[in-house]
Enzyme design. Structure first.
Site, PDB file in Angstrom:
ATOM      1  CG  ASN A 136     -46.673  13.204 -35.704  1.00  0.00           C
ATOM      2  OD1 ASN A 136     -46.681  14.060 -34.821  1.00  0.00           O
ATOM      3  ND2 ASN A 136     -47.031  11.972 -35.483  1.00  0.00           N
ATOM      4  CG  ASP A 173     -51.590   8.397 -41.970  1.00  0.00           C
ATOM      5  OD1 ASP A 173     -51.176   8.963 -40.942  1.00  0.00           O
ATOM      6  OD2 ASP A 173     -51.613   7.163 -42.103  1.00  0.00           O
TER       7      ASP A 173
END
Length: 1108
Positions: free
Chosen positions: A209, A473
């Site tokens: 991320n 995730d």
């Protein structure tokens, strides 16, 4: 001591609910478990109760274990420290644990998830007890779990309140353990994810991320798992592209890394290819917009290639908007394509209801009849019906909605259920092709956790028919259960099986902010084609070649890093580098505010012999080996770095490392000076001589540069250097000079010509600076201009110099707003800085405003006040990061910054009478001015022309967050009180609006493209006339916005009812929209392509663009 155990056949949900305060016996296993072991919501594999009786408690050993018992295929035992196992004072607590027996004999990688309750009870009365409950994932590193401070001993030996006897009586007690071993279908229940390997456990890897781009990560993973899409992306020819400039190549690379890497994959290259600077990645765009822009981009790249049409084939369906008369045979309809469907969540129980709502029919009757061509006013049905759904169906759930009351977007966390399978046949037109069923299987759930202003995104995907559901995730991929896919993402209140008391504490934290915002369904008949297994041939060979090559380079770099300790770096100063050096010593190495000198560098094996290394250096500089000599530079005590001794030539075993360790202590790399020997037949320096480096300070150029070196006899006088210098500089013999010794920064001393070098304490490697002696008047003139008349002042400047980078604050750098560097002294102040910046920009310094920046990312920090006239040192401080450069942003103003402090400056976008952005005008008015005065000021600007016969009135307004309506000012607000940041707009109020009477309706109108969230342009107001057909209304609208007939033909018009948030209902020419019951928030929408390039999305952010 005896141990007994019982198996219990538990009902899946435990016993019937019991009152928490009932007294239960430790021996009534079902009742006891129901009271003390809350249902954690996992299936139970096995449940056992084991009892261990202890006598002579006070004589027990310090540590003991019970017999083993079995539960769930694992062996367990109780581990007891009768007098405590903590750092607490001894003998005051009992410690008791559930222990996994013989973990070393268990198979490698074993684990067991157990919920357990430990009880110490009275042997005569099993309702007298002390109890504690826990759950744990037992693994080799954590094979026992329990309670170090289970109870204080004195409490167990004394009767406690509410009981009539002590827990330990007659020095005896029962210790009972209740154990539930739970099913762990995913293998990661209660996992701490230390050393977790996604690739090994699931076959997939995550994406890193980089800021607020996790919705991008979820979408990319979903695309990656849609094999047909990945194949199509791979078919775009990208051999000659650069990854940071080509979206197609960057996406191919991300996909290839996801395929082959065993570590999480980065996306920086991809966002760079979008043309996003790091800041953009943090503006959370909405996933639907990102999805569309990315698909459009790829679709255009696929044109003319094997992949052409793939995106339309996968994602595009068709829907029909219609109005059908009830009593006569008349229908008006339009067929459109869609890439995704936006479904309402609010007020809808489940996905089926959302679809029913989408195709719900609206009756046009009573006052709201439909004007059918040739049939007059008729009762009619209005609605949308689907013609076809695409193989891969993207459903956007409207979790983010605009709230009129708050003028803000809010998140809808209501419960909304969706199934693993749905039949969409009933939502299709009767003419649709039904040769195959329209049954869709759930393939992906994109989830948002949090509220509107942030939160976290992840994806749940079932990669193919045979693979289980996985959770992606960011950088971790884990298996999940069906419940985690559906139930946990419906939103609404959490459903947990905990008893009310335990639930009360939990639910506060558990109000469901985690829910699905996008669903991906695949038509069952298309699954085998869409998710067909990926083969070696599907990956383009050029991609494989290029990335394998890069991988090898990375491995080589990694090897280089790992072998770094075997090497050292040698930096070589030459007469050429010295001649270009402006600063202290012979080169800059680690000065705080100045970049290091660029010097020829060699990576040398520490064990390399000096003779081999010297040979390399000689070859590099094109000298015969016998014509060079290398000197080692050392860090002197006074913080200077100077040549100290030359390396001996006659030691064949001497290695580079030994030279560094013995001759240049306290240095990581080796710093050398290359001394050229003029006459190789005399290889040694002249006897009794000193090697001195010379620097020339030139007053006219205000520069200080190296002027080579010279060998001088120790005993000769300093004045004898003048002759050597005049000759070297080709100056007239006898030119008067002043000589200074550069001892260290802050210590530059004038030399006495009559002393010898030895008396002046000059040694090898010292630096002497010279200047032509100038008359006092000339020196005075230089100083009055802020220039330096001697090296002492100049060295002081060098010691305090800093490089400051100036960048335009609001513009990309260009000819009028360049980015430039200035070298300033920390002792100088704001006025000097603004003067020098003004000189560079050819702009009055009093009309420049400067803003400091954050050292980490050069974003604006605070505006510098001229009145403080701070020093450069204060302007730069405090910087804890010590960058080599400081960035300051500048703005060219049209007014002096002195005025600015009492005035409000700003910009107004003028949209004239025709709702076109004609220009942006700056204003600077006293903060006490009111908005009406601002309107007055705008009306008098030369670039603003009002319609001669018009209203002569101007309206100033803002735009609501959703881009659909004007927020008008009353005119009496003080401009100093309008909160920053603000975007102001001004328009000429049409005469028609001013003259509107009570029978007219004034409504809001806004521009959008296809989707209501994609607003653009500027909303405006418009008058509706009673009894006017839309054909005529349209002509007045055309005049209001100044659109050509050609443009208008491409417009579509819709009434937008904020309350229902339905798809827009498009208007037909015969409609009379005056008759619509306008709620205060209802507006008219103009659906047309955006030519302004200023799309607003949802909450008023800037439009999303992808460049490469």
């Amino acid at each position: 001591m005896t141990g007994t155990m019982d198996a219990l056949d538990e009902k899946p949900n435990g016993a019937p609910p019991m009152e928490i305060d009932d007294v239960v016996s430790v021996r009534d296993h079902e009742a006891f478990a129901a009271k003390h072991m809350p249902d954690l919501g996992h299936d139970v594999k096995d449940f056992q109760v084991f009892n261990w009786r202890l006598t002579n408690w006070k004589k027990l050993e310090k540590k003991l274990t019970s017999d083993e018992f079995e539960c769930g295929g694992h062996k367990w035992r109780i581990l007891l420290f009768p007098f405590g196992n903590s750092n607490a004072p001894p003998n005051d607590t009992v410690s008791v644990y559930l222990d996994y027996a013989e973990p070393k004999k268990a198979p490698e990688g074993w684990h067991a998830c157990a919920q357990f309750t430990l009880v110490i009870s009275n042997i005569h009365d099993p309702t007298v007890y002390t109890v504690s409950h826990a759950h744990h994932r037992f693994i080799a590193e954590e094979s026992d779990w329990g309670f170090t401070r289970f109870s204080e001993l004195r409490k167990l030996f004394h009767t406690q309140e509410g009981h009539n006897r002590a827990t330990i009586e007659d020095d005896s007690a029962d210790i009972t353990v209740y154990v539930r071993v739970l099913e762990d279908p995913t293998g990661v229940l209660w996992h701490n994810f230390v050393n977790y390997d996604s690739k090994k456990e699931t076959g997939f890897v995550g994406l890193k991320n980089q800021g607020a781009t996790c919705y991008m990560n979820s979408l990319l993973q979903s695309f990656f798992c849609t094999h047909y899409f990945r194949r199509a992306v791979y078919q775009i020819p990208t051999e000659d592209d650069l990854p940071t400039e080509s979206v197609a190549l960057a996406l191919q690379r991300v996909f290839y890394h996801l395929q082959t890497s065993d570590q999480p994959v980065g996306t920086t290259e991809l966002t760079k290819s979008f043309g996003w600077k790091s800041l953009d990645s943090f503006l959370q765009h909405d996933v639907q917009e990102f999805n569309r822009v990315l698909q459009d981009k790829l679709e255009s790249k696929m044109k003319g290639t094997k992949a052409e049409g793939a995106i339309a084939k996968l994602f595009v369906g068709k829907m029909k908007s219609y109005i059908k008369c009830v009593n006569v045979d008349y229908e008006s309809s339009r067929i459109e394509e869609f890439n995704d469907i936006q479904l309402n969540v609010k007020g809808m129980k489940n996905l089926y209801e959302s679809f029913k709502d989408y195709v719900a029919v609206e009756m046009l009757d009573g006052e709201n009849k439909y004007q059918a061509e040739g049939f007059g006013l008729q009762d009619a049905k209005k609605g949308i019906i689907f013609q076809s759904f695409p193989p891969v169906l993207h459903l956007q759930l409207k979790r983010f909605e605009y709230d009129m009351q708050r003028d803000a977007m809010v998140k809808v966390n209501d419960r909304h259920e969706f199934p693993f399978e749905i039949d969409l046949g009933e939502f299709l037109d009767s003419t649709a092709d039904r040769s195959q069923p329209w049954v869709y299987k759930l393939h992906g759930v994109l989830v948002h956790s949090g509220d509107l202003h942030g939160g976290h995104y992840f994806a749940l995907i079932k990669p193919d028919r045979d693979t289980r559901w996985l959770k992606y995730d960011d950088d971790r991929v884990t298996p999940v259960t069906d419940k985690e896919v559906l139930e946990e993402n419906y939103g609404g209140e959490a459903l947990s099986g905990l008893p009310p008391a335990a639930q009360r504490n939990q639910v506060r934290a558990m109000k469901r902010f985690t829910n699905a915002y996008m669903l991906v369904y695949i038509r069952e008949t298309a699954i085998d084609e869409v998710l067909a297994p990926f083969t070696e041939e599907d990956t383009p060979p050029h991609l494989k070649r290029r990335l394998d090559q890069e991988r090898l380079q990375l491995e080589a770099k990694k090897r280089e890093r790992e072998e770094q300790h075997l090497f050292l770096t040698a930096k070589v100063i030459t007469d050429e580098t010295f001649a270009n050096h402006e600063g202290f010593d012979l080169a800059t190495f680690d000065e705080k505010n100045w970049p290091p000198s660029e010097l020829p560098s060699f990576r040398v094996l520490k064990q390399e012999t000096y003779s081999t290394f010297k040979n390399r250096v000689a070859q590099h500089f094109n000298y015969p080996e016998n014509q060079i000599r290398l000197w080692v530079l050392v860090n002197r005590q006074n913080k200077t770095v100077r040549p100290d001794t030359h390396i001996p030539e006659n030691e064949p075993t001497l290695t580079v490392e030994v030279i560094r360790n013995n001759m240049a202590a306290r240095q990581n790399d080796l710093r050398l000076y290359l001394d050229i020997i003029p006459d190789p037949s005399k290889p040694d320096p002249p006897p009794q001589s000193i090697m001195v480096f010379l620097k020339h300070f030139d007053t006219s150029k205000q520069s200080l540069v190296g002027a080579g070196k010279v060998y001088m006899p120790r005993t000769s006088k300093v004045s004898e250097l003048a002759h050597v210098i005049n000759e070297r500089m080709r100056w007239t013999p006898g030119t008067p000079l002043k000589l200074y010794e550069e001892i260290k920064p802050g210590m530059i001393e004038l030399m006495k010509p009559k002393l010898s070098f030895a008396q002046s304490e000059i040694q090898d490697g010292d630096v002497i600076c010279f200047q032509v002696d100038i008359p006092e008047k000339e020196a005075h003139d230089l100083e009055s201009q802020g220039l330096h008349s001697n090296p002492i002042h100049y060295y002081d400047f060098l010691q305090n110099r800093v490089m400051i980078v100036f960048r335009p604050k609001f513009e990309e750098p260009d000819h009028d707003h360049p980015e430039f560097n200035l070298v300033l002294s920390k002792k100088q102040n704001y006025d000097t800085m603004s003067m020098k910046a003004g000189e560079y920009l050819r702009h009055d310094p009093i009309k420049l405003q400067f803003t400091t920046t954050h050292a980490t990312n050069a974003t604006p920090k605070s505006v510098l006040k001229r009145s403080l006239n701070q020093s450069i040192a204060e302007i730069m401080a405090p910087n804890y990061i010590n960058p080599t450069t400081t960035v300051i942003l500048y703005e060219k103003l049209s007014v002096s910054i002195v005025e600015l402090e009492t005035k409000r400056s700003g910009k107004v976008v003028w949209t004239g009478i025709h709702n076109k952005e004609e220009g942006t005008h700056s204003f600077l008015l006293p903060k006490t001015s009111v908005v009406n005065e601002l309107a007055d000021y705008i009306s008098k600007l030369p670039a603003v022309t009002l319609t001669p016969a018009g209203s002569q009135k101007i309206r100033i307004f803002e735009i609501s967050k959703d881009g659909k309506t004007q927020k008008e000012f009353t005119g009496a607000e003080m401009i100093g009180n309008i909160p920053e940041p603000v975007e102001l707009y001004a328009e000429e109020i049409p005469l028609e609006e001013l003259e509107a009477d009570d029978s007219d309706k004034v409504i809001g109108v806004f521009h959008f493209t296809k989707d209501l969230a994609r607003t653009h342009g500027v909303p405006f107001k418009f008058v509706l006339k009673r009894g006017e057909k839309f054909t005529d209304t349209k002509k007045r609208l055309q005049a209001r916005i100044g659109a050509s007939d050609k443009d208008l033909a491409k417009f579509r018009f819709a009434i937008i009812q904020v309350s229902t948030f339905k798809q827009p209902s498009y208007i037909e020419d015969d409609d009379m929209i005056y008759d619509h019951q306008f709620a205060p928030e209802d507006v008219l929408g103009l659906d047309h392509a955006d030519r302004s390039g200023k799309t607003r999305i949802g909450a008023g952010g800037a439009g999303l663009t992808i460049r490469g």
